[in-house]
Design an enzyme around this catalytic site. Structure first.
Site, PDB file in Angstrom:
ATOM      1  N   LYS A 165     -16.698   9.670 -35.355  1.00  0.00           N
ATOM      2  CA  LYS A 165     -16.105   8.424 -35.811  1.00  0.00           C
ATOM      3  C   LYS A 165     -14.601   8.304 -35.577  1.00  0.00           C
ATOM      4  CE  LYS A 165     -19.222   8.923 -39.341  1.00  0.00           C
ATOM      5  NZ  LYS A 165     -19.956   9.716 -38.388  1.00  0.00           N
ATOM      6  N   GLU A 180       5.204   0.606 -21.481  1.00  0.00           N
ATOM      7  CA  GLU A 180       5.160   2.074 -21.420  1.00  0.00           C
ATOM      8  C   GLU A 180       4.178   2.641 -22.447  1.00  0.00           C
ATOM      9  OE1 GLU A 180       9.571   3.471 -20.263  1.00  0.00           O
ATOM     10  OE2 GLU A 180       9.481   2.013 -21.864  1.00  0.00           O
ATOM     11  N   TYR A 236     -30.263  15.676 -35.386  1.00  0.00           N
ATOM     12  CA  TYR A 236     -28.926  15.558 -35.955  1.00  0.00           C
ATOM     13  C   TYR A 236     -28.303  16.921 -36.236  1.00  0.00           C
ATOM     14  CZ  TYR A 236     -25.129  14.415 -39.176  1.00  0.00           C
ATOM     15  OH  TYR A 236     -23.898  14.309 -39.767  1.00  0.00           O
ATOM     16  N   THR A 267       0.905  -1.151   0.000  1.00  0.00           N
ATOM     17  CA  THR A 267       0.000   0.000   0.000  1.00  0.00           C
ATOM     18  C   THR A 267       0.941   1.198   0.000  1.00  0.00           C
ATOM     19  OG1 THR A 267      -0.124   0.058   2.421  1.00  0.00           O
ATOM     20  CG2 THR A 267      -1.843  -1.195   1.295  1.00  0.00           C
ATOM     21  N   HIS A 268       0.596   2.245  -0.653  1.00  0.00           N
ATOM     22  CA  HIS A 268       1.496   3.403  -0.834  1.00  0.00           C
ATOM     23  C   HIS A 268       2.817   2.983  -1.494  1.00  0.00           C
ATOM     24  CE1 HIS A 268      -1.130   5.424   2.178  1.00  0.00           C
ATOM     25  NE2 HIS A 268      -1.081   4.234   2.760  1.00  0.00           N
ATOM     26  N   SER A 312      18.776  -1.000 -25.709  1.00  0.00           N
ATOM     27  CA  SER A 312      19.176   0.398 -25.870  1.00  0.00           C
ATOM     28  C   SER A 312      20.290   0.449 -26.898  1.00  0.00           C
ATOM     29  CB  SER A 312      19.652   0.954 -24.531  1.00  0.00           C
ATOM     30  OG  SER A 312      20.538   2.030 -24.747  1.00  0.00           O
ATOM     31  N   GLN A 372     -20.627  14.198 -37.054  1.00  0.00           N
ATOM     32  CA  GLN A 372     -19.718  13.510 -37.971  1.00  0.00           C
ATOM     33  C   GLN A 372     -18.333  13.306 -37.345  1.00  0.00           C
ATOM     34  OE1 GLN A 372     -19.853  14.144 -42.321  1.00  0.00           O
ATOM     35  NE2 GLN A 372     -17.969  15.298 -42.042  1.00  0.00           N
ATOM     36  N   LYS A 386      20.742  -2.831 -21.050  1.00  0.00           N
ATOM     37  CA  LYS A 386      19.343  -2.475 -20.857  1.00  0.00           C
ATOM     38  C   LYS A 386      18.358  -3.393 -21.568  1.00  0.00           C
ATOM     39  CE  LYS A 386      18.179   1.741 -20.313  1.00  0.00           C
ATOM     40  NZ  LYS A 386      17.345   2.469 -19.374  1.00  0.00           N
ATOM     41  N   ASN A 432      14.356  -2.736 -22.043  1.00  0.00           N
ATOM     42  CA  ASN A 432      13.344  -1.744 -21.696  1.00  0.00           C
ATOM     43  C   ASN A 432      11.923  -2.262 -21.925  1.00  0.00           C
ATOM     44  OD1 ASN A 432      15.322   0.134 -21.029  1.00  0.00           O
ATOM     45  ND2 ASN A 432      15.478   0.841 -23.164  1.00  0.00           N
TER      46      ASN A 432
HETATM   47  N1  ARG Z   1     -21.339  11.963 -43.027  1.00  0.00           N
HETATM   48  C1  ARG Z   1     -22.389  12.216 -42.114  1.00  0.00           C
HETATM   49  C2  ARG Z   1     -22.004  11.843 -40.683  1.00  0.00           C
HETATM   50  O1  ARG Z   1     -21.037  11.211 -40.513  1.00  0.00           O
HETATM   51  C3  ARG Z   1     -23.590  11.435 -42.505  1.00  0.00           C
HETATM   52  C4  ARG Z   1     -24.881  12.030 -42.097  1.00  0.00           C
HETATM   53  C5  ARG Z   1     -25.094  13.270 -42.820  1.00  0.00           C
HETATM   54  N2  ARG Z   1     -26.397  13.768 -42.646  1.00  0.00           N
HETATM   55  C6  ARG Z   1     -26.711  15.015 -43.017  1.00  0.00           C
HETATM   56  N3  ARG Z   1     -27.890  15.401 -42.823  1.00  0.00           N
HETATM   57  N4  ARG Z   1     -25.834  15.819 -43.526  1.00  0.00           N
HETATM   58  O2  ARG Z   1     -22.647  12.208 -39.733  1.00  0.00           O
END
Ligand code: ARG
Length: 466
Positions: free
Chosen positions: A334, A299, A326, A164-165, A286, A331, A292, A294
């Site tokens: 993603k 890391e 929306y 601990t610690h 190294s 967009q 060494k 590593n």
């Molecule tokens: N490329 C857009 C996105 O990733 C798709 C949806 C676009 N919809 C719109 N009404 N412009 O969100």
């Protein structure tokens, strides 16, 4: 993206209302094809399910549906074999595929977008992608848990210092320490399972945000796409990115666990600790210091956590000010998820490899477990049990014994009986039975404790669930 198409001609999807095409900067900020092409398989699956449902409901003809499905399958193989030219002018994966479909099958392609919008389309594609990624994560966590279970089995009796610690606290077994990670990654895996349950609803058919007047069957598409049921509110459906945020939060928590493990491996593999030795496969040398070895992979796992946390905060921030439904802000969801998923997969794979491959130096662990007066609590407990002292008094007596041993430069078990009796008369030579590290761990049989018998019980519990 090398795309030299004329940027000034108006868009073929909504050209009706637009006199000219976008400015080059507009095109650059607007396009997502550079990253959302990753969703091609999900997009095509979704479109096939949608077209099939449209035909089943009599909204498009069976003939058009067949053309559409055939065309989509052709596009799938074109993309898979690298024979598809993505165009930035066509903005995203949805319009790239639809435009190609039009070239391949002609006017029937125009019927595919009946009763749907890119808003429900992207929600669908992305959900399908995240669902697959969660399923992959679940499997990978199972692999990591299995690696720990094997190491725990092998080392259910191997004594090490518990900290601990980061100060020596009490002896534990390495098996018990491994099982702590099994609990952590077990919780991560159950979070993954819950997230899969949460997102298991089909968005397609919510259309732009309000649903549609066409007689669609959302239960049919949900079933065809492997979802439990359709989502219930069309507005929520197109404005919801909780599934992506849940993925990122799970990734962040799992990443935090992986990073703690990585940190321990970094510490344990130092010559000063010497508890483990990483295999050549998971360490580097190294260029200047020949001695060494590593722990670079550990890391980097520790560092990947920073990226994953960044992605979570980014998407939370992107979403927090958006009115329903929306907005194009979404967009930006993603890349965060794709990047975090790649980091998480790499981190789990690297840690699984390290855990399986590392050599455990049990002699070194045991020697360290015995130093630092790690059995002081056992002495205090013995005084409570055998001499009837209240725990606070026993703690005080033990403290004096520790001070004496420290002054003499020896360990508690090395103090002569006369010295111990001078501190408290009721101490007998039976006390030496509890001062060894093995006796210490064996005595901790409380449920979830470090006694080898308990560790084996917990291993059996998890084996039955892995
Ligand atoms: N490329 C857009 C996105 O990733 C798709 C949806 C676009 N919809 C719109 N009404 N412009 O969100």
């Amino acid at each position: 993206m090398a795309d030299t198409t004329d940027t000034k001609s108006s868009n073929q999807m909504w050209g009706g209302r637009f006199a000219s095409g976008p400015d080059a900067i507009m095109e650059e900020i607007n396009a997502s094809i550079g990253f959302d092409k990753k969703l091609f398989a999900q997009d095509i699956r979704g479109s096939i399910a949608h077209a099939t449902m449209l035909a089943h409901q009599g909204i498009i003809s069976a003939e058009d549906k067949d053309k559409i499905v055939h065309g989509l399958n052709t596009i799938l193989s074109e993309i898979e074999s690298g024979n598809f030219e993505f165009s930035r002018r066509l903005e995203d994966i949805h319009m790239n595929i639809e435009a190609r479909l039009a070239t391949l099958i002609g006017p029937a392609a125009g019927r595919l977008h009946t009763a749907r919008s890119r808003n429900d389309q992207v929600a669908l594609d992305f959900r399908l992608w995240v669902k697959e990624e969660l399923e992959k994560t679940e499997k990978m966590l199972t692999g990591l848990i299995a690696a720990f279970l094997d190491r725990a089995d092998e080392h259910a009796e191997s004594v090490m210092p518990g900290f601990t610690h980061l100060q020596t606290a009490q002896p534990v077994t390495f098996g018990h320490h491994c099982m702590a990670y099994v609990e952590m990654f077990g919780r991560d895996r159950s979070r993954v399972r819950h997230a899969i349950e949460h997102l298991d609803e089909s968005p397609i058919g919510a259309a732009a945000l309000a649903g549609t007047g066409y007689p669609i069957d959302r239960h049919m598409t949900a079933k065809a796409l492997g979802f439990r049921e359709p989502t219930r509110n069309s507005i929520d459906t197109v404005s919801d990115r909780d599934f992506a945020i849940e993925f990122l939060s799970i990734a962040a928590i799992t990443g935090m666990h992986l990073s703690r493990l990585a940190e321990e491996i970094v510490i344990w593999s130092t010559p000063q600790f010497g508890f483990v030795r990483l295999s050549d496969a998971f360490s580097t040398g190294s260029s200047i210091m020949p001695q060494k070895k590593n722990p670079d992979a550990a890391e980097l796992v520790r560092a990947k956590t920073g990226r994953i946390n960044g992605s979570l905060v980014a998407l939370l921030t992107i979403m927090k000010g958006l009115p329903l439904a929306y907005s194009k802000d979404m967009q930006e969801d993603k890349e965060q998820v794709f990047d975090a998923a790649e980091s998480l997969e790499l981190a789990i794979a690297a840690m699984t490899g390290m855990v399986r491959d590392m050599t455990v130096n049990t002699a070194r662990m045991k020697a360290a477990a015995g130093s630092g007066f790690s059995t002081a609590t056992d002495l205090a407990d013995w005084l409570v049990r055998e001499a009837g002292l209240p725990f606070r008094d026993a703690h005080h007596v033990t403290g004096r014994a520790v001070a004496l041993a420290e002054g003499k430069g020896c360990d508690l078990a090395e103090l002569p009986l006369a010295d111990l009796q001078a501190i408290h008369a009721s101490i007998t030579d039976k006390v030496y039975d509890v001062l060894t590290v093995e006796a210490s761990v064996a005595s901790r049989k409380s449920f979830g404790g470090t006694a080898p018998s308990e560790v084996r019980r917990q291993i059996a519990f998890w084996r039955a669930r892995n």
